[in-house]
Design an enzyme around this catalytic site. Sequence first.
Site, PDB file in Angstrom:
ATOM      1  N   ILE A   1      29.353  37.645  37.808  1.00  0.00           N
ATOM      2  CA  ILE A   1      28.836  37.927  36.455  1.00  0.00           C
ATOM      3  C   ILE A   1      28.696  36.628  35.667  1.00  0.00           C
ATOM      4  CG2 ILE A   1      29.154  39.309  34.366  1.00  0.00           C
ATOM      5  CD1 ILE A   1      30.960  41.171  36.060  1.00  0.00           C
TER       6      ILE A   1
ATOM      7  N   SER B   1      37.067  46.055  31.418  1.00  0.00           N
ATOM      8  CA  SER B   1      36.562  46.969  32.451  1.00  0.00           C
ATOM      9  C   SER B   1      36.751  48.413  32.013  1.00  0.00           C
ATOM     10  CB  SER B   1      37.353  46.726  33.733  1.00  0.00           C
ATOM     11  OG  SER B   1      37.152  47.781  34.647  1.00  0.00           O
ATOM     12  N   ALA B   2      35.880  49.257  32.528  1.00  0.00           N
ATOM     13  CA  ALA B   2      36.024  50.699  32.301  1.00  0.00           C
ATOM     14  C   ALA B   2      37.332  51.209  32.897  1.00  0.00           C
ATOM     15  CB  ALA B   2      34.856  51.427  32.936  1.00  0.00           C
ATOM     16  N   THR B   3      37.953  50.392  33.709  1.00  0.00           N
ATOM     17  CA  THR B   3      39.222  50.794  34.308  1.00  0.00           C
ATOM     18  C   THR B   3      40.293  51.065  33.240  1.00  0.00           C
ATOM     19  OG1 THR B   3      40.679  50.296  36.168  1.00  0.00           O
ATOM     20  CG2 THR B   3      40.221  48.485  34.681  1.00  0.00           C
TER      21      THR B   3
ATOM     22  N   TYR C   1      45.591  45.072  38.886  1.00  0.00           N
ATOM     23  CA  TYR C   1      44.340  44.495  38.365  1.00  0.00           C
ATOM     24  C   TYR C   1      43.942  45.201  37.060  1.00  0.00           C
ATOM     25  CZ  TYR C   1      39.353  44.670  37.546  1.00  0.00           C
ATOM     26  OH  TYR C   1      38.138  44.689  36.921  1.00  0.00           O
TER      27      TYR C   1
ATOM     28  N   LYS D   1      43.706  43.986  32.818  1.00  0.00           N
ATOM     29  CA  LYS D   1      42.587  44.151  31.875  1.00  0.00           C
ATOM     30  C   LYS D   1      43.084  44.809  30.596  1.00  0.00           C
ATOM     31  CE  LYS D   1      39.272  42.325  34.267  1.00  0.00           C
ATOM     32  NZ  LYS D   1      38.862  40.969  33.895  1.00  0.00           N
TER      33      LYS D   1
ATOM     34  N   ASN E   1      29.928  49.590  36.394  1.00  0.00           N
ATOM     35  CA  ASN E   1      29.864  49.038  37.764  1.00  0.00           C
ATOM     36  C   ASN E   1      28.705  48.052  37.919  1.00  0.00           C
ATOM     37  OD1 ASN E   1      31.504  51.537  37.919  1.00  0.00           O
ATOM     38  ND2 ASN E   1      31.539  51.100  40.094  1.00  0.00           N
TER      39      ASN E   1
ATOM     40  N   LEU F   1      31.087  49.366  46.622  1.00  0.00           N
ATOM     41  CA  LEU F   1      30.038  50.099  47.328  1.00  0.00           C
ATOM     42  C   LEU F   1      28.798  49.255  47.641  1.00  0.00           C
ATOM     43  CD1 LEU F   1      28.914  52.784  48.426  1.00  0.00           C
ATOM     44  CD2 LEU F   1      28.089  53.271  46.108  1.00  0.00           C
TER      45      LEU F   1
HETATM   46  N1  UFG Z   1      32.692  53.914  47.782  1.00  0.00           N
HETATM   47  C1  UFG Z   1      32.423  54.420  49.053  1.00  0.00           C
HETATM   48  N2  UFG Z   1      32.501  53.545  50.101  1.00  0.00           N
HETATM   49  C2  UFG Z   1      32.820  52.231  49.966  1.00  0.00           C
HETATM   50  C3  UFG Z   1      33.092  51.732  48.663  1.00  0.00           C
HETATM   51  C4  UFG Z   1      33.025  52.611  47.599  1.00  0.00           C
HETATM   52  O1  UFG Z   1      32.144  55.607  49.218  1.00  0.00           O
HETATM   53  O2  UFG Z   1      32.876  51.506  50.975  1.00  0.00           O
HETATM   54  C5  UFG Z   1      32.561  54.839  46.622  1.00  0.00           C
HETATM   55  C6  UFG Z   1      33.841  54.981  45.832  1.00  0.00           C
HETATM   56  O3  UFG Z   1      34.633  56.010  46.352  1.00  0.00           O
HETATM   57  C7  UFG Z   1      33.288  55.270  44.438  1.00  0.00           C
HETATM   58  C8  UFG Z   1      31.978  54.499  44.389  1.00  0.00           C
HETATM   59  O4  UFG Z   1      31.622  54.261  45.740  1.00  0.00           O
HETATM   60  O5  UFG Z   1      32.979  56.644  44.309  1.00  0.00           O
HETATM   61  C9  UFG Z   1      32.083  53.155  43.668  1.00  0.00           C
HETATM   62  O6  UFG Z   1      33.133  52.403  44.219  1.00  0.00           O
HETATM   63  P1  UFG Z   1      33.325  50.843  43.900  1.00  0.00           P
HETATM   64  O7  UFG Z   1      34.503  50.355  44.671  1.00  0.00           O
HETATM   65  O8  UFG Z   1      32.040  50.132  44.070  1.00  0.00           O
HETATM   66  O9  UFG Z   1      33.611  50.838  42.352  1.00  0.00           O
HETATM   67  P2  UFG Z   1      34.816  51.521  41.540  1.00  0.00           P
HETATM   68  O10 UFG Z   1      34.166  52.437  40.565  1.00  0.00           O
HETATM   69  O11 UFG Z   1      35.867  52.065  42.393  1.00  0.00           O
HETATM   70  O12 UFG Z   1      35.437  50.227  40.885  1.00  0.00           O
HETATM   71  C10 UFG Z   1      34.831  49.620  39.806  1.00  0.00           C
HETATM   72  C11 UFG Z   1      35.172  48.132  39.768  1.00  0.00           C
HETATM   73  C12 UFG Z   1      36.611  47.912  39.475  1.00  0.00           C
HETATM   74  C13 UFG Z   1      37.064  48.728  38.310  1.00  0.00           C
HETATM   75  C14 UFG Z   1      36.700  50.182  38.541  1.00  0.00           C
HETATM   76  C15 UFG Z   1      37.068  51.085  37.406  1.00  0.00           C
HETATM   77  O13 UFG Z   1      34.860  47.524  40.983  1.00  0.00           O
HETATM   78  O14 UFG Z   1      36.784  46.546  39.164  1.00  0.00           O
HETATM   79  O15 UFG Z   1      35.287  50.255  38.691  1.00  0.00           O
HETATM   80  O16 UFG Z   1      36.325  50.806  36.291  1.00  0.00           O
HETATM   81  F1  UFG Z   1      38.388  48.647  38.157  1.00  0.00           F
END
Ligand code: UFG
Length: 351
Positions: free
Chosen positions: A24, A114-116, A139, A143, A169, A190
């Site tokens: 970013i 973060s939305a976290t 982590y 935040k 995201n 993802l």
């Molecule tokens: N997912 C899969 N397969 C993968 C990776 C992710 O199915 O290999 C799914 C996850 O279950 C989720 C979606 O894809 O439903 C998004 O997952 P990400 O890991 O890309 O993102 P997250 O929403 O889990 O995490 C993001 C940020 C974090 C933050 C979090 C909460 O990466 O830094 O949002 O705000 F903490």
Amino acid sequence: MSNKSLATSAEKLCILVTGGAGFIGSHTCVELLAKGEDEARLKFYCANILDRAALESIFAENDIDAIIHFAGFKAVGESVAKPLEYYWNNIAGTLVLCDVSRAHGVKNIVFSSSATVYGEPEFIPITEDCPKHDATNPYGQTKSMLEQILTDLYVGDNEWNVVLLRYFNPIGAHESGMIGEDPKGIPNNLVPYVAQVAVGKLPYLNVYGDDYPTPDGTGIRDYIHVVDLARGHVAALDWMAGHVGTGEPIGLGSIKGEASPDETRRGVGIFNLGTGKGSSVLDVVHAFEKACGHEIPYEIKPRRAGDIAVNYAACDKAHSEMGWKAEYDLDRMCEDSWRWQSNNPDGYRSA
Ligand code: UFG
């Protein structure tokens, strides 16, 4: 020492971007340079935010007006295994940064949150008024704690100007295909994972759960183009300077109390940065297939620990107060991710 006013002319504006070489941060540097005057330029320092002496010399050498603070560890799973490293780097690093900054009369900071911090959200779409909940990992805790620490800085000294940007995201890449996300090792998130499947580095995607209460059973998130997100930081500086909607370049004028056109813009601003639109894991897979022109193999796996079903933002506040709105849709995000990934299958290492 009293706070530094933002510079009186844009060409003099000097922003310290910590983590400016990250995903970013690099896109934000590009947007800052694009928004600046002709002679806008970038100076690079390789330094650790925990290194007080290094920060001291950076502040001594440059007439810094404001900080955009990205530097921090960000892997959820790793943070569970290495809590000390995460708290030390993210929390102590920010404390050192703010302390040195304050000593140099710079009390203007935009922080990467973060939305976290919403944890399992109480309502969807998530507004900034949605109560914060405990994060499920160190982590996320960092935040949330840093939001509190920066808010307390303002409470203790009203000369601080703090903007907390809660990202949803971030995905995509610069349209040039020259900068993008370059995770170390196997990606946790993802889109970088999908991109590596698309380019043939990984055999298939694991889809974590297809039994969520969503239309196709997979998790829903608010994916935002990193360039839109980067522009949100430029908008935050404008907001801080009180020049929203005036058409003036960033940094013009003063944000010192007596000169501020709108006192209410000072203090702590909290903004969600998302698109306001939720997309499922399979929506992302299909958009990426369109971008790369071939199928992305996937397998359904059990839910991933700590994941929530649905998470997307209400972004009206950022729009009405900062004049910022995301422009790019999911197809565009995937096209740009694909351009970056296909041009640079090994990230920056192939350059
Ligand atoms: N997912 C899969 N397969 C993968 C990776 C992710 O199915 O290999 C799914 C996850 O279950 C989720 C979606 O894809 O439903 C998004 O997952 P990400 O890991 O890309 O993102 P997250 O929403 O889990 O995490 C993001 C940020 C974090 C933050 C979090 C909460 O990466 O830094 O949002 O705000 F903490």
